[in-house]
Design an enzyme around this catalytic site. Structure first.
Site, PDB file in Angstrom:
ATOM      1  CG  HIS B 231      64.992-120.721  40.103  1.00  0.00           C
ATOM      2  ND1 HIS B 231      64.211-119.991  41.395  1.00  0.00           N
ATOM      3  CD2 HIS B 231      63.366-121.630  39.878  1.00  0.00           C
ATOM      4  CE1 HIS B 231      63.221-120.366  41.853  1.00  0.00           C
ATOM      5  NE2 HIS B 231      62.388-121.293  41.004  1.00  0.00           N
ATOM      6  CG  HIS B 303      58.001-116.454  45.250  1.00  0.00           C
ATOM      7  ND1 HIS B 303      57.258-115.975  44.761  1.00  0.00           N
ATOM      8  CD2 HIS B 303      58.842-116.420  43.982  1.00  0.00           C
ATOM      9  CE1 HIS B 303      57.362-115.815  43.711  1.00  0.00           C
ATOM     10  NE2 HIS B 303      58.184-116.191  42.745  1.00  0.00           N
ATOM     11  CG  ASN B 304      63.776-115.295  49.128  1.00  0.00           C
ATOM     12  OD1 ASN B 304      63.494-115.542  50.164  1.00  0.00           O
ATOM     13  ND2 ASN B 304      65.339-115.742  49.526  1.00  0.00           N
ATOM     14  CD  GLN B 530      52.436-117.158  39.408  1.00  0.00           C
ATOM     15  OE1 GLN B 530      52.312-118.129  40.800  1.00  0.00           O
ATOM     16  NE2 GLN B 530      54.104-117.086  39.041  1.00  0.00           N
ATOM     17  CB  SER B 760      67.231-118.416  47.384  1.00  0.00           C
ATOM     18  OG  SER B 760      66.802-116.916  47.186  1.00  0.00           O
TER      19      SER B 760
END
Lengths: 260, 973
Positions: B231, B303-304, B530, B760
């Site tokens: 990532h 954002h799978n 977050q 990704s």
């Protein structure tokens, strides 16, 4: 008369402040963005302004309910400040979340004995929707709506269904001409205002409400999103209009002081 | 201290919207028909409150007594167990302890504003159901009412009488004896510690510590794992790859650098003084020139994996995360619009066909849309562009692409942290949420992922991020910091590691503000909580910065200092917990070496059904109603696409504001009429034929969407987002490299730079049937996002037909290219030629269309994509509420003669239909010049679409209402 000063109140989650300021600027006003914390610290701040505008957004995330937390803050700390502001013959405009805040704070409609007189609750569709609506005005004395018969503006909300505490309240407001702005059929038909022309299921298709003086107005549609002819969703078909529908409301507000 | 429960029900006579929605979903998902259900929302409030005070809060804060009624009682009180509908089964759903609960946080502050004392608030949802069998109840709770990844379910009365969160943490330095481990031990450490590093990488780390003569701390291993994760480092695609295809072998030292980056470098070089790129593939987002005052930035992320496990939270934090990219680009860009593209399995997949651990695609889709809606709308960023693609191979791995465009003053477009600056954490607090998101995204999903990686799943709090955004723009303009970046995957570890790479950093982890007690130093370091940004603040600016934050209620905390040591040093209450050289961290990773093979599948001819057996009207209706093509109005209207007041071309256009626009156009600077056009292109089905042509077609599609609304083709910047299967397999990696080669070729030929991108990988889902491992791999999914520029938005056009009598032109060549088309899809056909791009013709076509639009020769313009000419004309017709008469005889064709089906439905690239007023025809034809084009018909007064073959036979003859209904009904949810 100098250029009227416009206090655009922002809070955590306010998000239509910049374009609302832009709309007032186009109309000849002098807008300034002021954070709610500044106002709580110095409640005399609004006295230097002629117009108070609560713009759209999601104040405090609309957590619990739309406009509830900021509405309560105003109730708890700024009741007198706003009463004085109204008393001084000045203007208050609440757009979308601003309308929800005005309703929650009791600034727009005084509370009934048993609680708030009316509310803006969940759309019948149960979801947030962004769409354009036809509006018809129905108030003699609302300063913001002078000279306007119809407007074409977008709504973008989840909680905009106007519901009164009871039928008497609805009749009273209607009789007093306070139900200043209504959703109107898009195709000009006469048999009712079905969804989505009335996008949320409001009683009597109410889109905006003013106080008895006509100087305080709350509305769900967004006039600041139709101040440039390219905002119209069909300008590429119908051509660029000379003036966009929403701008007149801001010009009325600014002009109210210029005319004095 | 008392624990009050405040339940809120619809008042008598008011609709129970939540219950209705649940009952509908239960029926749609095949879980229960005619479900009798009542719903309430509730608040648990713990504090020194008496009954009168609790009642007051219920009345004045929590409920709206015009339309709601409340039940207020201490938890455990029988009143709370009284069913409103006579149904006996009570289900409570609550966020698990530690999961973000924004409403509870806001409520706590609001209670304080009443002058009342509460110390904890939690929200809950309550459902009353009939006397269902346990099995049905359990299916309903696990598949619909709650998600085990983030929520807890209590059936019956709540079994607790107080709320507690976290307990004190006792410092305990964890050392890992990595020096002694054998290869099996290293592999085990990597897997069980959720480091997801390869053996070679583990051996490299081992060797490093052997040379240092000491063992590693857990924080050190985690830092390395985060930094070296796929990532964060894109090690596969930026690695050494030996690639073979029909043209022989190519060796890459750094595949991305030598293909996509290299293309941009060449374009910039060729443009010389006219280079309009500002910063590409460097910062959190790519930056290009906009006007004299501003640059624009663009980034799309995926954002799978989190969305597969918790669709709402995954998508919510997906959009929240990508917004922080522009915000953390340069000195901070103002986000001005979002774009969101999703890939799902068909929503009508039968519930009993789902493998274990897979959420129903309908639930995934609803959750994802709601997650993006709630975050994007709250941020006040219009979501203006998007697309949905459906394929059953997305069942275990839905794809969620979220993008954001930002506006930044030209002189704020670069940054440089300085030694001596404070390291400042801004925004949300750090919690145990999101641990191991960066490394987790490198792992293959399995039916057990839900339990293994729940911590990587989060809910966002948009308002915290909006407050951070407001602060950043103000502080940026006042020059209060020297650098900024977002806290994304890897949390502080990545943010501080990247910012301090060229300097060195010392971090005091005990200073980081926490959501609750009990976090270890390592959890603080790698938490992906977050809504956090990291800034580099010069000490002399700190007071101003801090006071600005305080005034708006945003938390800013000094957590360390950039120091010129070249080392990353972490401390916890004075104890050193990590000490790594920046050099090892950033450059120590052994190169990933991969083999990649591409072998094109043999071209199978496509055999058309006998002409007599096919009703082309029906075929057209089926394509219009196929999910990729069908109206997405249900999604679009839930997004605020007009906030910020710059909307020029909306996603829905036409006489009833409901036709499918090609690209959205916004004016980011309200005083100006210069605009941006945002669009995308993607063709997963073409990838089954040849990923080179898939990629080329996606680029062509993204470009023509932009050009169709009036964007200047010489000023389009594009992004790549590769979502692929398991790239350790040479064939899978080969298909990706092949796509990257197309990206290089097309970009250079079009002078269209890639400015940023992301990948990704390993999007595969495995499960077992009868002890046999089954794997579903997603189709190769390359999303191309385009950001075009429009000199004057008042020259833009839309795709809806405008005026009866106007001429309709088809620009571009129609070829025998039905491979992967929607015609094949709905007719269940296989084979054929996949659409290719004739680069030279395409480039001239884009320029010609632009030349025709600019002087106003074009009233409507629509690109031809899914479903080809017939679908494009049908869409133009029903969007405009006007018919069209078309003759196929004149359609410009490729070298091989095409049959009627091909002329109608081929998805050949680089084609447009233009509506031209009669008096503008000479000007239009002059502008189009030598590009293949022909007048193929006219806009008609009748409400019908008619398409005639060259022999005069009417192939399509259908009224607009039927066409539109076929297109609108499938996703009218």
């Amino acid at each position: 008369m100098p250029t009227p000063r416009v206090l655009i109140l922002r809070a955590p989650g306010t998000n239509c402040d910049h374009e609302t300021a832009h709309a007032f600027e186009l109309a000849g006003g002098a807008p300034e963005l002021v954070h709610i914390n500044q106002l709580l610290e110095d409640p005399s701040l609004p006295s230097g302004y002629q117009i108070l505008c609560l713009p759209g957004g999601f104040s405090y995330g609309d957590d619990i309910a739309a406009g509830r937390i900021l509405g309560n803050q105003i109730r708890h700390h700024l009741q007198q400040t706003l009463a004085d502001f109204k008393e001084a013959g000045k203007l208050v405009l609440g757009i979308c979340n601003g309308f929800q805040i005005l309703m929650n704070s009791g600034i727009l409609l005084p509370d009934a004995e048993s609680g708030t007189s009316a509310t803006l609750t969940w759309n019948d569709s149960g979801k947030f929707e962004d769409r354009w609506v036809n509006l018809a005005t129905g108030s003699e004395n609302c300063v913001f709506l002078q000279g306007i018969e119809t407007m074409y503006l977008p709504v973008a909300h989840a909680e905009g269904k106007f519901v009164t505490r009871d039928q008497t309240m609805l009749d009273t407001l209607n009789g007093a001409g306070q139900l200043a702005l209504r959703y109107a059929p898009l195709n000009g038909s006469t048999d009712g205002v079905p969804y989505p022309d009335n996008p949320n299921g409001s009683e009597l298709h109410v889109a905006g409400v003013c106080d008895p003086t006509g100087r305080v107005l709350g509305l769900m549609p967004h006039p600041e999103r139709h101040v440039d002819p390219t905002h119209h969703p069909r300008w590429t078909r119908e051509g660029l209009k000379e003036q966009a529908d929403g701008l007149k409301m801001f010009q009325n507000a600014v002009g109210f002081f210029a005319a004095d | 201290m008392k624990l009050w429960e405040i339940d809120i029900y619809p008042a008598p006579g008011q609709p129970d919207l939540v219950a209705t929605a649940v009952a509908t979903d239960a029926s749609d998902m095949g879980l229960a028909d005619n479900l009798a259900i009542s719903a309430a929302r509730g608040f648990l409030v713990q504090g020194e409150l008496n009954e009168e005070q609790a009642e007051r809060l219920a009345r004045e804060l929590f409920a709206d007594d015009v339309v709601e009624r409340t039940v207020v009682a201490p938890v455990g009180d029988p009143q709370l167990q009284q069913s409103p509908n006579g149904k006996s089964r009570l289900v409570h759903v609550m966020p698990k302890p530690g999961v973000m609960d924004p409403v509870a946080d806001s409520a706590l502050n609001a209670i304080a504003d009443f002058g009342l004392e509460a110390n904890t608030v939690r929200t809950l949802r309550k459902f009353w159901l009939g006397d269902l069998p346990d099995e049905t109840l359990s299916a309903l709770t696990s598949r619909l009412l709650a998600n085990d990844a983030i929520e807890q379910v209590v059936i019956g009365p709540l079994p607790f009488d107080h709320l507690q969160l976290g307990s004190a943490y006792e410092f305990d330095l964890v050392r890992i004896p990595i020096r002694e481990l054998d290869d099996d031990g290293l592999t085990k450490l990597s897997k069980e510690g959720q480091l997801y590093l390869t053996l070679v990488e583990m051996q490299t780390i081992q060797q490093h510590f052997q040379e240092l003569g000491r063992d590693a701390t857990d924080a050190e291993l985690e830092s390395v794992a985060q930094t070296w994760s796929e990532h964060c480092s894109h090690k596969t695609l930026a690695g050494r790859i030996a690639y073979r295809d029909e043209n022989g072998e190519q060796r890459f030292e750094n595949m991305l650098k030598e293909t996509i980056f290299a293309a941009t470098q060449q374009i910039r070089h060729d443009l010389g003084d006219d280079d309009w790129c500002v910063s590409v593939f460097e910062d959190n987002a790519g930056i290009v020139r906009f006007d004299d005052d501003y640059n624009v930035v663009f980034k799309v992320e995926t954002h799978n994996h989190p969305s597969a496990l918790e669709p709402y939270g995954g998508a919510n934090t997906g959009i929240g995360g990508v917004i922080r990219d522009p915000l953390g680009t340069g000195m901070g860009a103002k986000p001005i619009c979002n774009t969101d593209v999703f890939c799902f399995a068909p929503p009508d997949t039968p519930a009993d066909e789902l493998p274990g651990g897979v959420l129903h695609p309908r639930r995934v889709m609803k959750g994802v849309v709601a997650g993006v809606r709630d975050y994007g709308n709250r941020m006040g960023i219009p979501t203006v562009n998007g697309a949905l693609y459906f394929d059953k191979r997305y069942l275990g791995n839905p794809l969620v692409y979220c993008g954001n465009v930002g506006l930044i003053p030209r002189d704020k477009s670069s940054k440089e942290p300085q030694a001596g600056d404070w390291i400042v954490a801004l925004g949300g607090r750090t919690g145990r949420d999101g641990i191991h998101g960066a490394t987790f995204s490198s792992a293959e999903l399995t039916s057990e992922s839900e339990s293994l990686s729940g911590g990587a799943v989060q809910i966002g709090n948009a308002i915290t991020e909006k407050m951070v955004l407001d602060i950043i723009l103000e502080a940026r303009d006042r020059g209060l910091y020297s650098a900024i970046t977002d806290c994304g995957a890897g949390g502080f570890s990545s943010a501080v590691g990247e910012m301090g790479e060229k300097i060195g950093a010392e971090v005091w982890l005990d200073k980081a503000p926490l959501k609750y007690d009990g976090l270890s130093y390592t959890e603080i370091w790698i938490s992906e909580a977050q809504e956090r940004m990291v800034l580099s603040v010069p000490p002399e600016k700190w007071d101003d910065f801090e006071s600005l934050c305080r005034n708006e209620g945003v938390e800013a905390t000094i957590i360390g200092k950039f120091v010129p040591t070249g080392r990353l040093q972490l401390k916890y209450n004075g104890n050193e917990v990590a000490d790594l050289s920046m050099e090892f961290l950033h450059d120590g990773r052994p190169p990933v070496v991969r083999e990649a093979i591409y072998q094109a599948p043999a071209v199978k001819p496509l055999t058309l059904p006998a002409a007599v057996s096919i009703d082309l009207n029906q075929t057209l209706l089926k394509i219009l109603g196929s999910l990729n093509v069908a109206s997405k109005e249900w999604v679009i209207r839930q997004y605020d696409h007009e906030v910020q007041g710059g909307s020029v071309i909306k996603p829905l256009v036409g006489v009833k504001n409901d036709g499918p626009g090609d690209a959205a156009v916004v004016r980011p600077v309200l005083k100006s009429h210069r605009g941006l056009a945002i669009s995308c292109g993607m063709n997963p089905h073409f990838g089954d034929f040849d990923t080179y042509h898939m990629a080329a077609s996606a680029i062509d599609e993204a470009m023509r969407n932009c050009v169709a609304v009036g964007a200047d083709p010489s000023r389009i910047a594009i992004l790549d987002n590769f979502c692929w299967g398991y790239t350790d397999r040479p064939e899978t990696l080969g298909s990706l490299v092949r796509a990257a080669l197309a990206c290089r070729d097309l970009a250079v030929a079009f002078d269209t730079p890639f400015i940023s991108g992301k990948d990704s990988l390993n999007n595969e889902f495995s499960y077992e049937i009868d002890g046999q491992k089954q794997t579903i791999s997603i189709p190769p999914s390359l999303l191309i996002s385009a950001m075009g520029q429009v000199a004057d938005v008042r020259r833009c056009v839309t795709m809806d037909l405008k005026e009866a009598g106007n001429a309709l032109y088809l620009v571009g060549l129609t070829k025998n290219e039905l491979g992967g088309s929607h015609f094949s899809l709905v007719e269940h056909l296989d084979g054929g030629n996949v659409p290719q791009v004739d680069i030279e013709v395409a480039k001239r076509t884009f320029a010609a269309i632009h030349a025709a639009i600019q002087p106003g020769c074009v009233r409507a313009c629509h690109d031809l994509s899914e479903g080809g000419l017939a679908v494009a004309i049908a869409e133009m017709a029903f969007a405009g509420g006007m018919g069209a008469d078309i003759a196929l005889a004149e359609v410009p064709q490729g070298s091989e003669e095409a049959c009627n089906v091909t002329l109608l439905f081929s998805e050949s690239n680089s084609r447009f239909v233009c509506e031209v007023p009669w008096d503008k025809q000479p000007d239009f034809e002059h502008a189009i010049g030598g590009v293949p084009h022909a007048k193929i018909g006219r806009v008609s007064e009748a409400d019908r679409l008619k398409i005639e073959a060259s022999n005069g036979v009417l192939l399509i003859d259908c009224d607009l209402a039927t066409l539109k209904e076929a297109w609108q009904s499938p996703l009218r949810w």
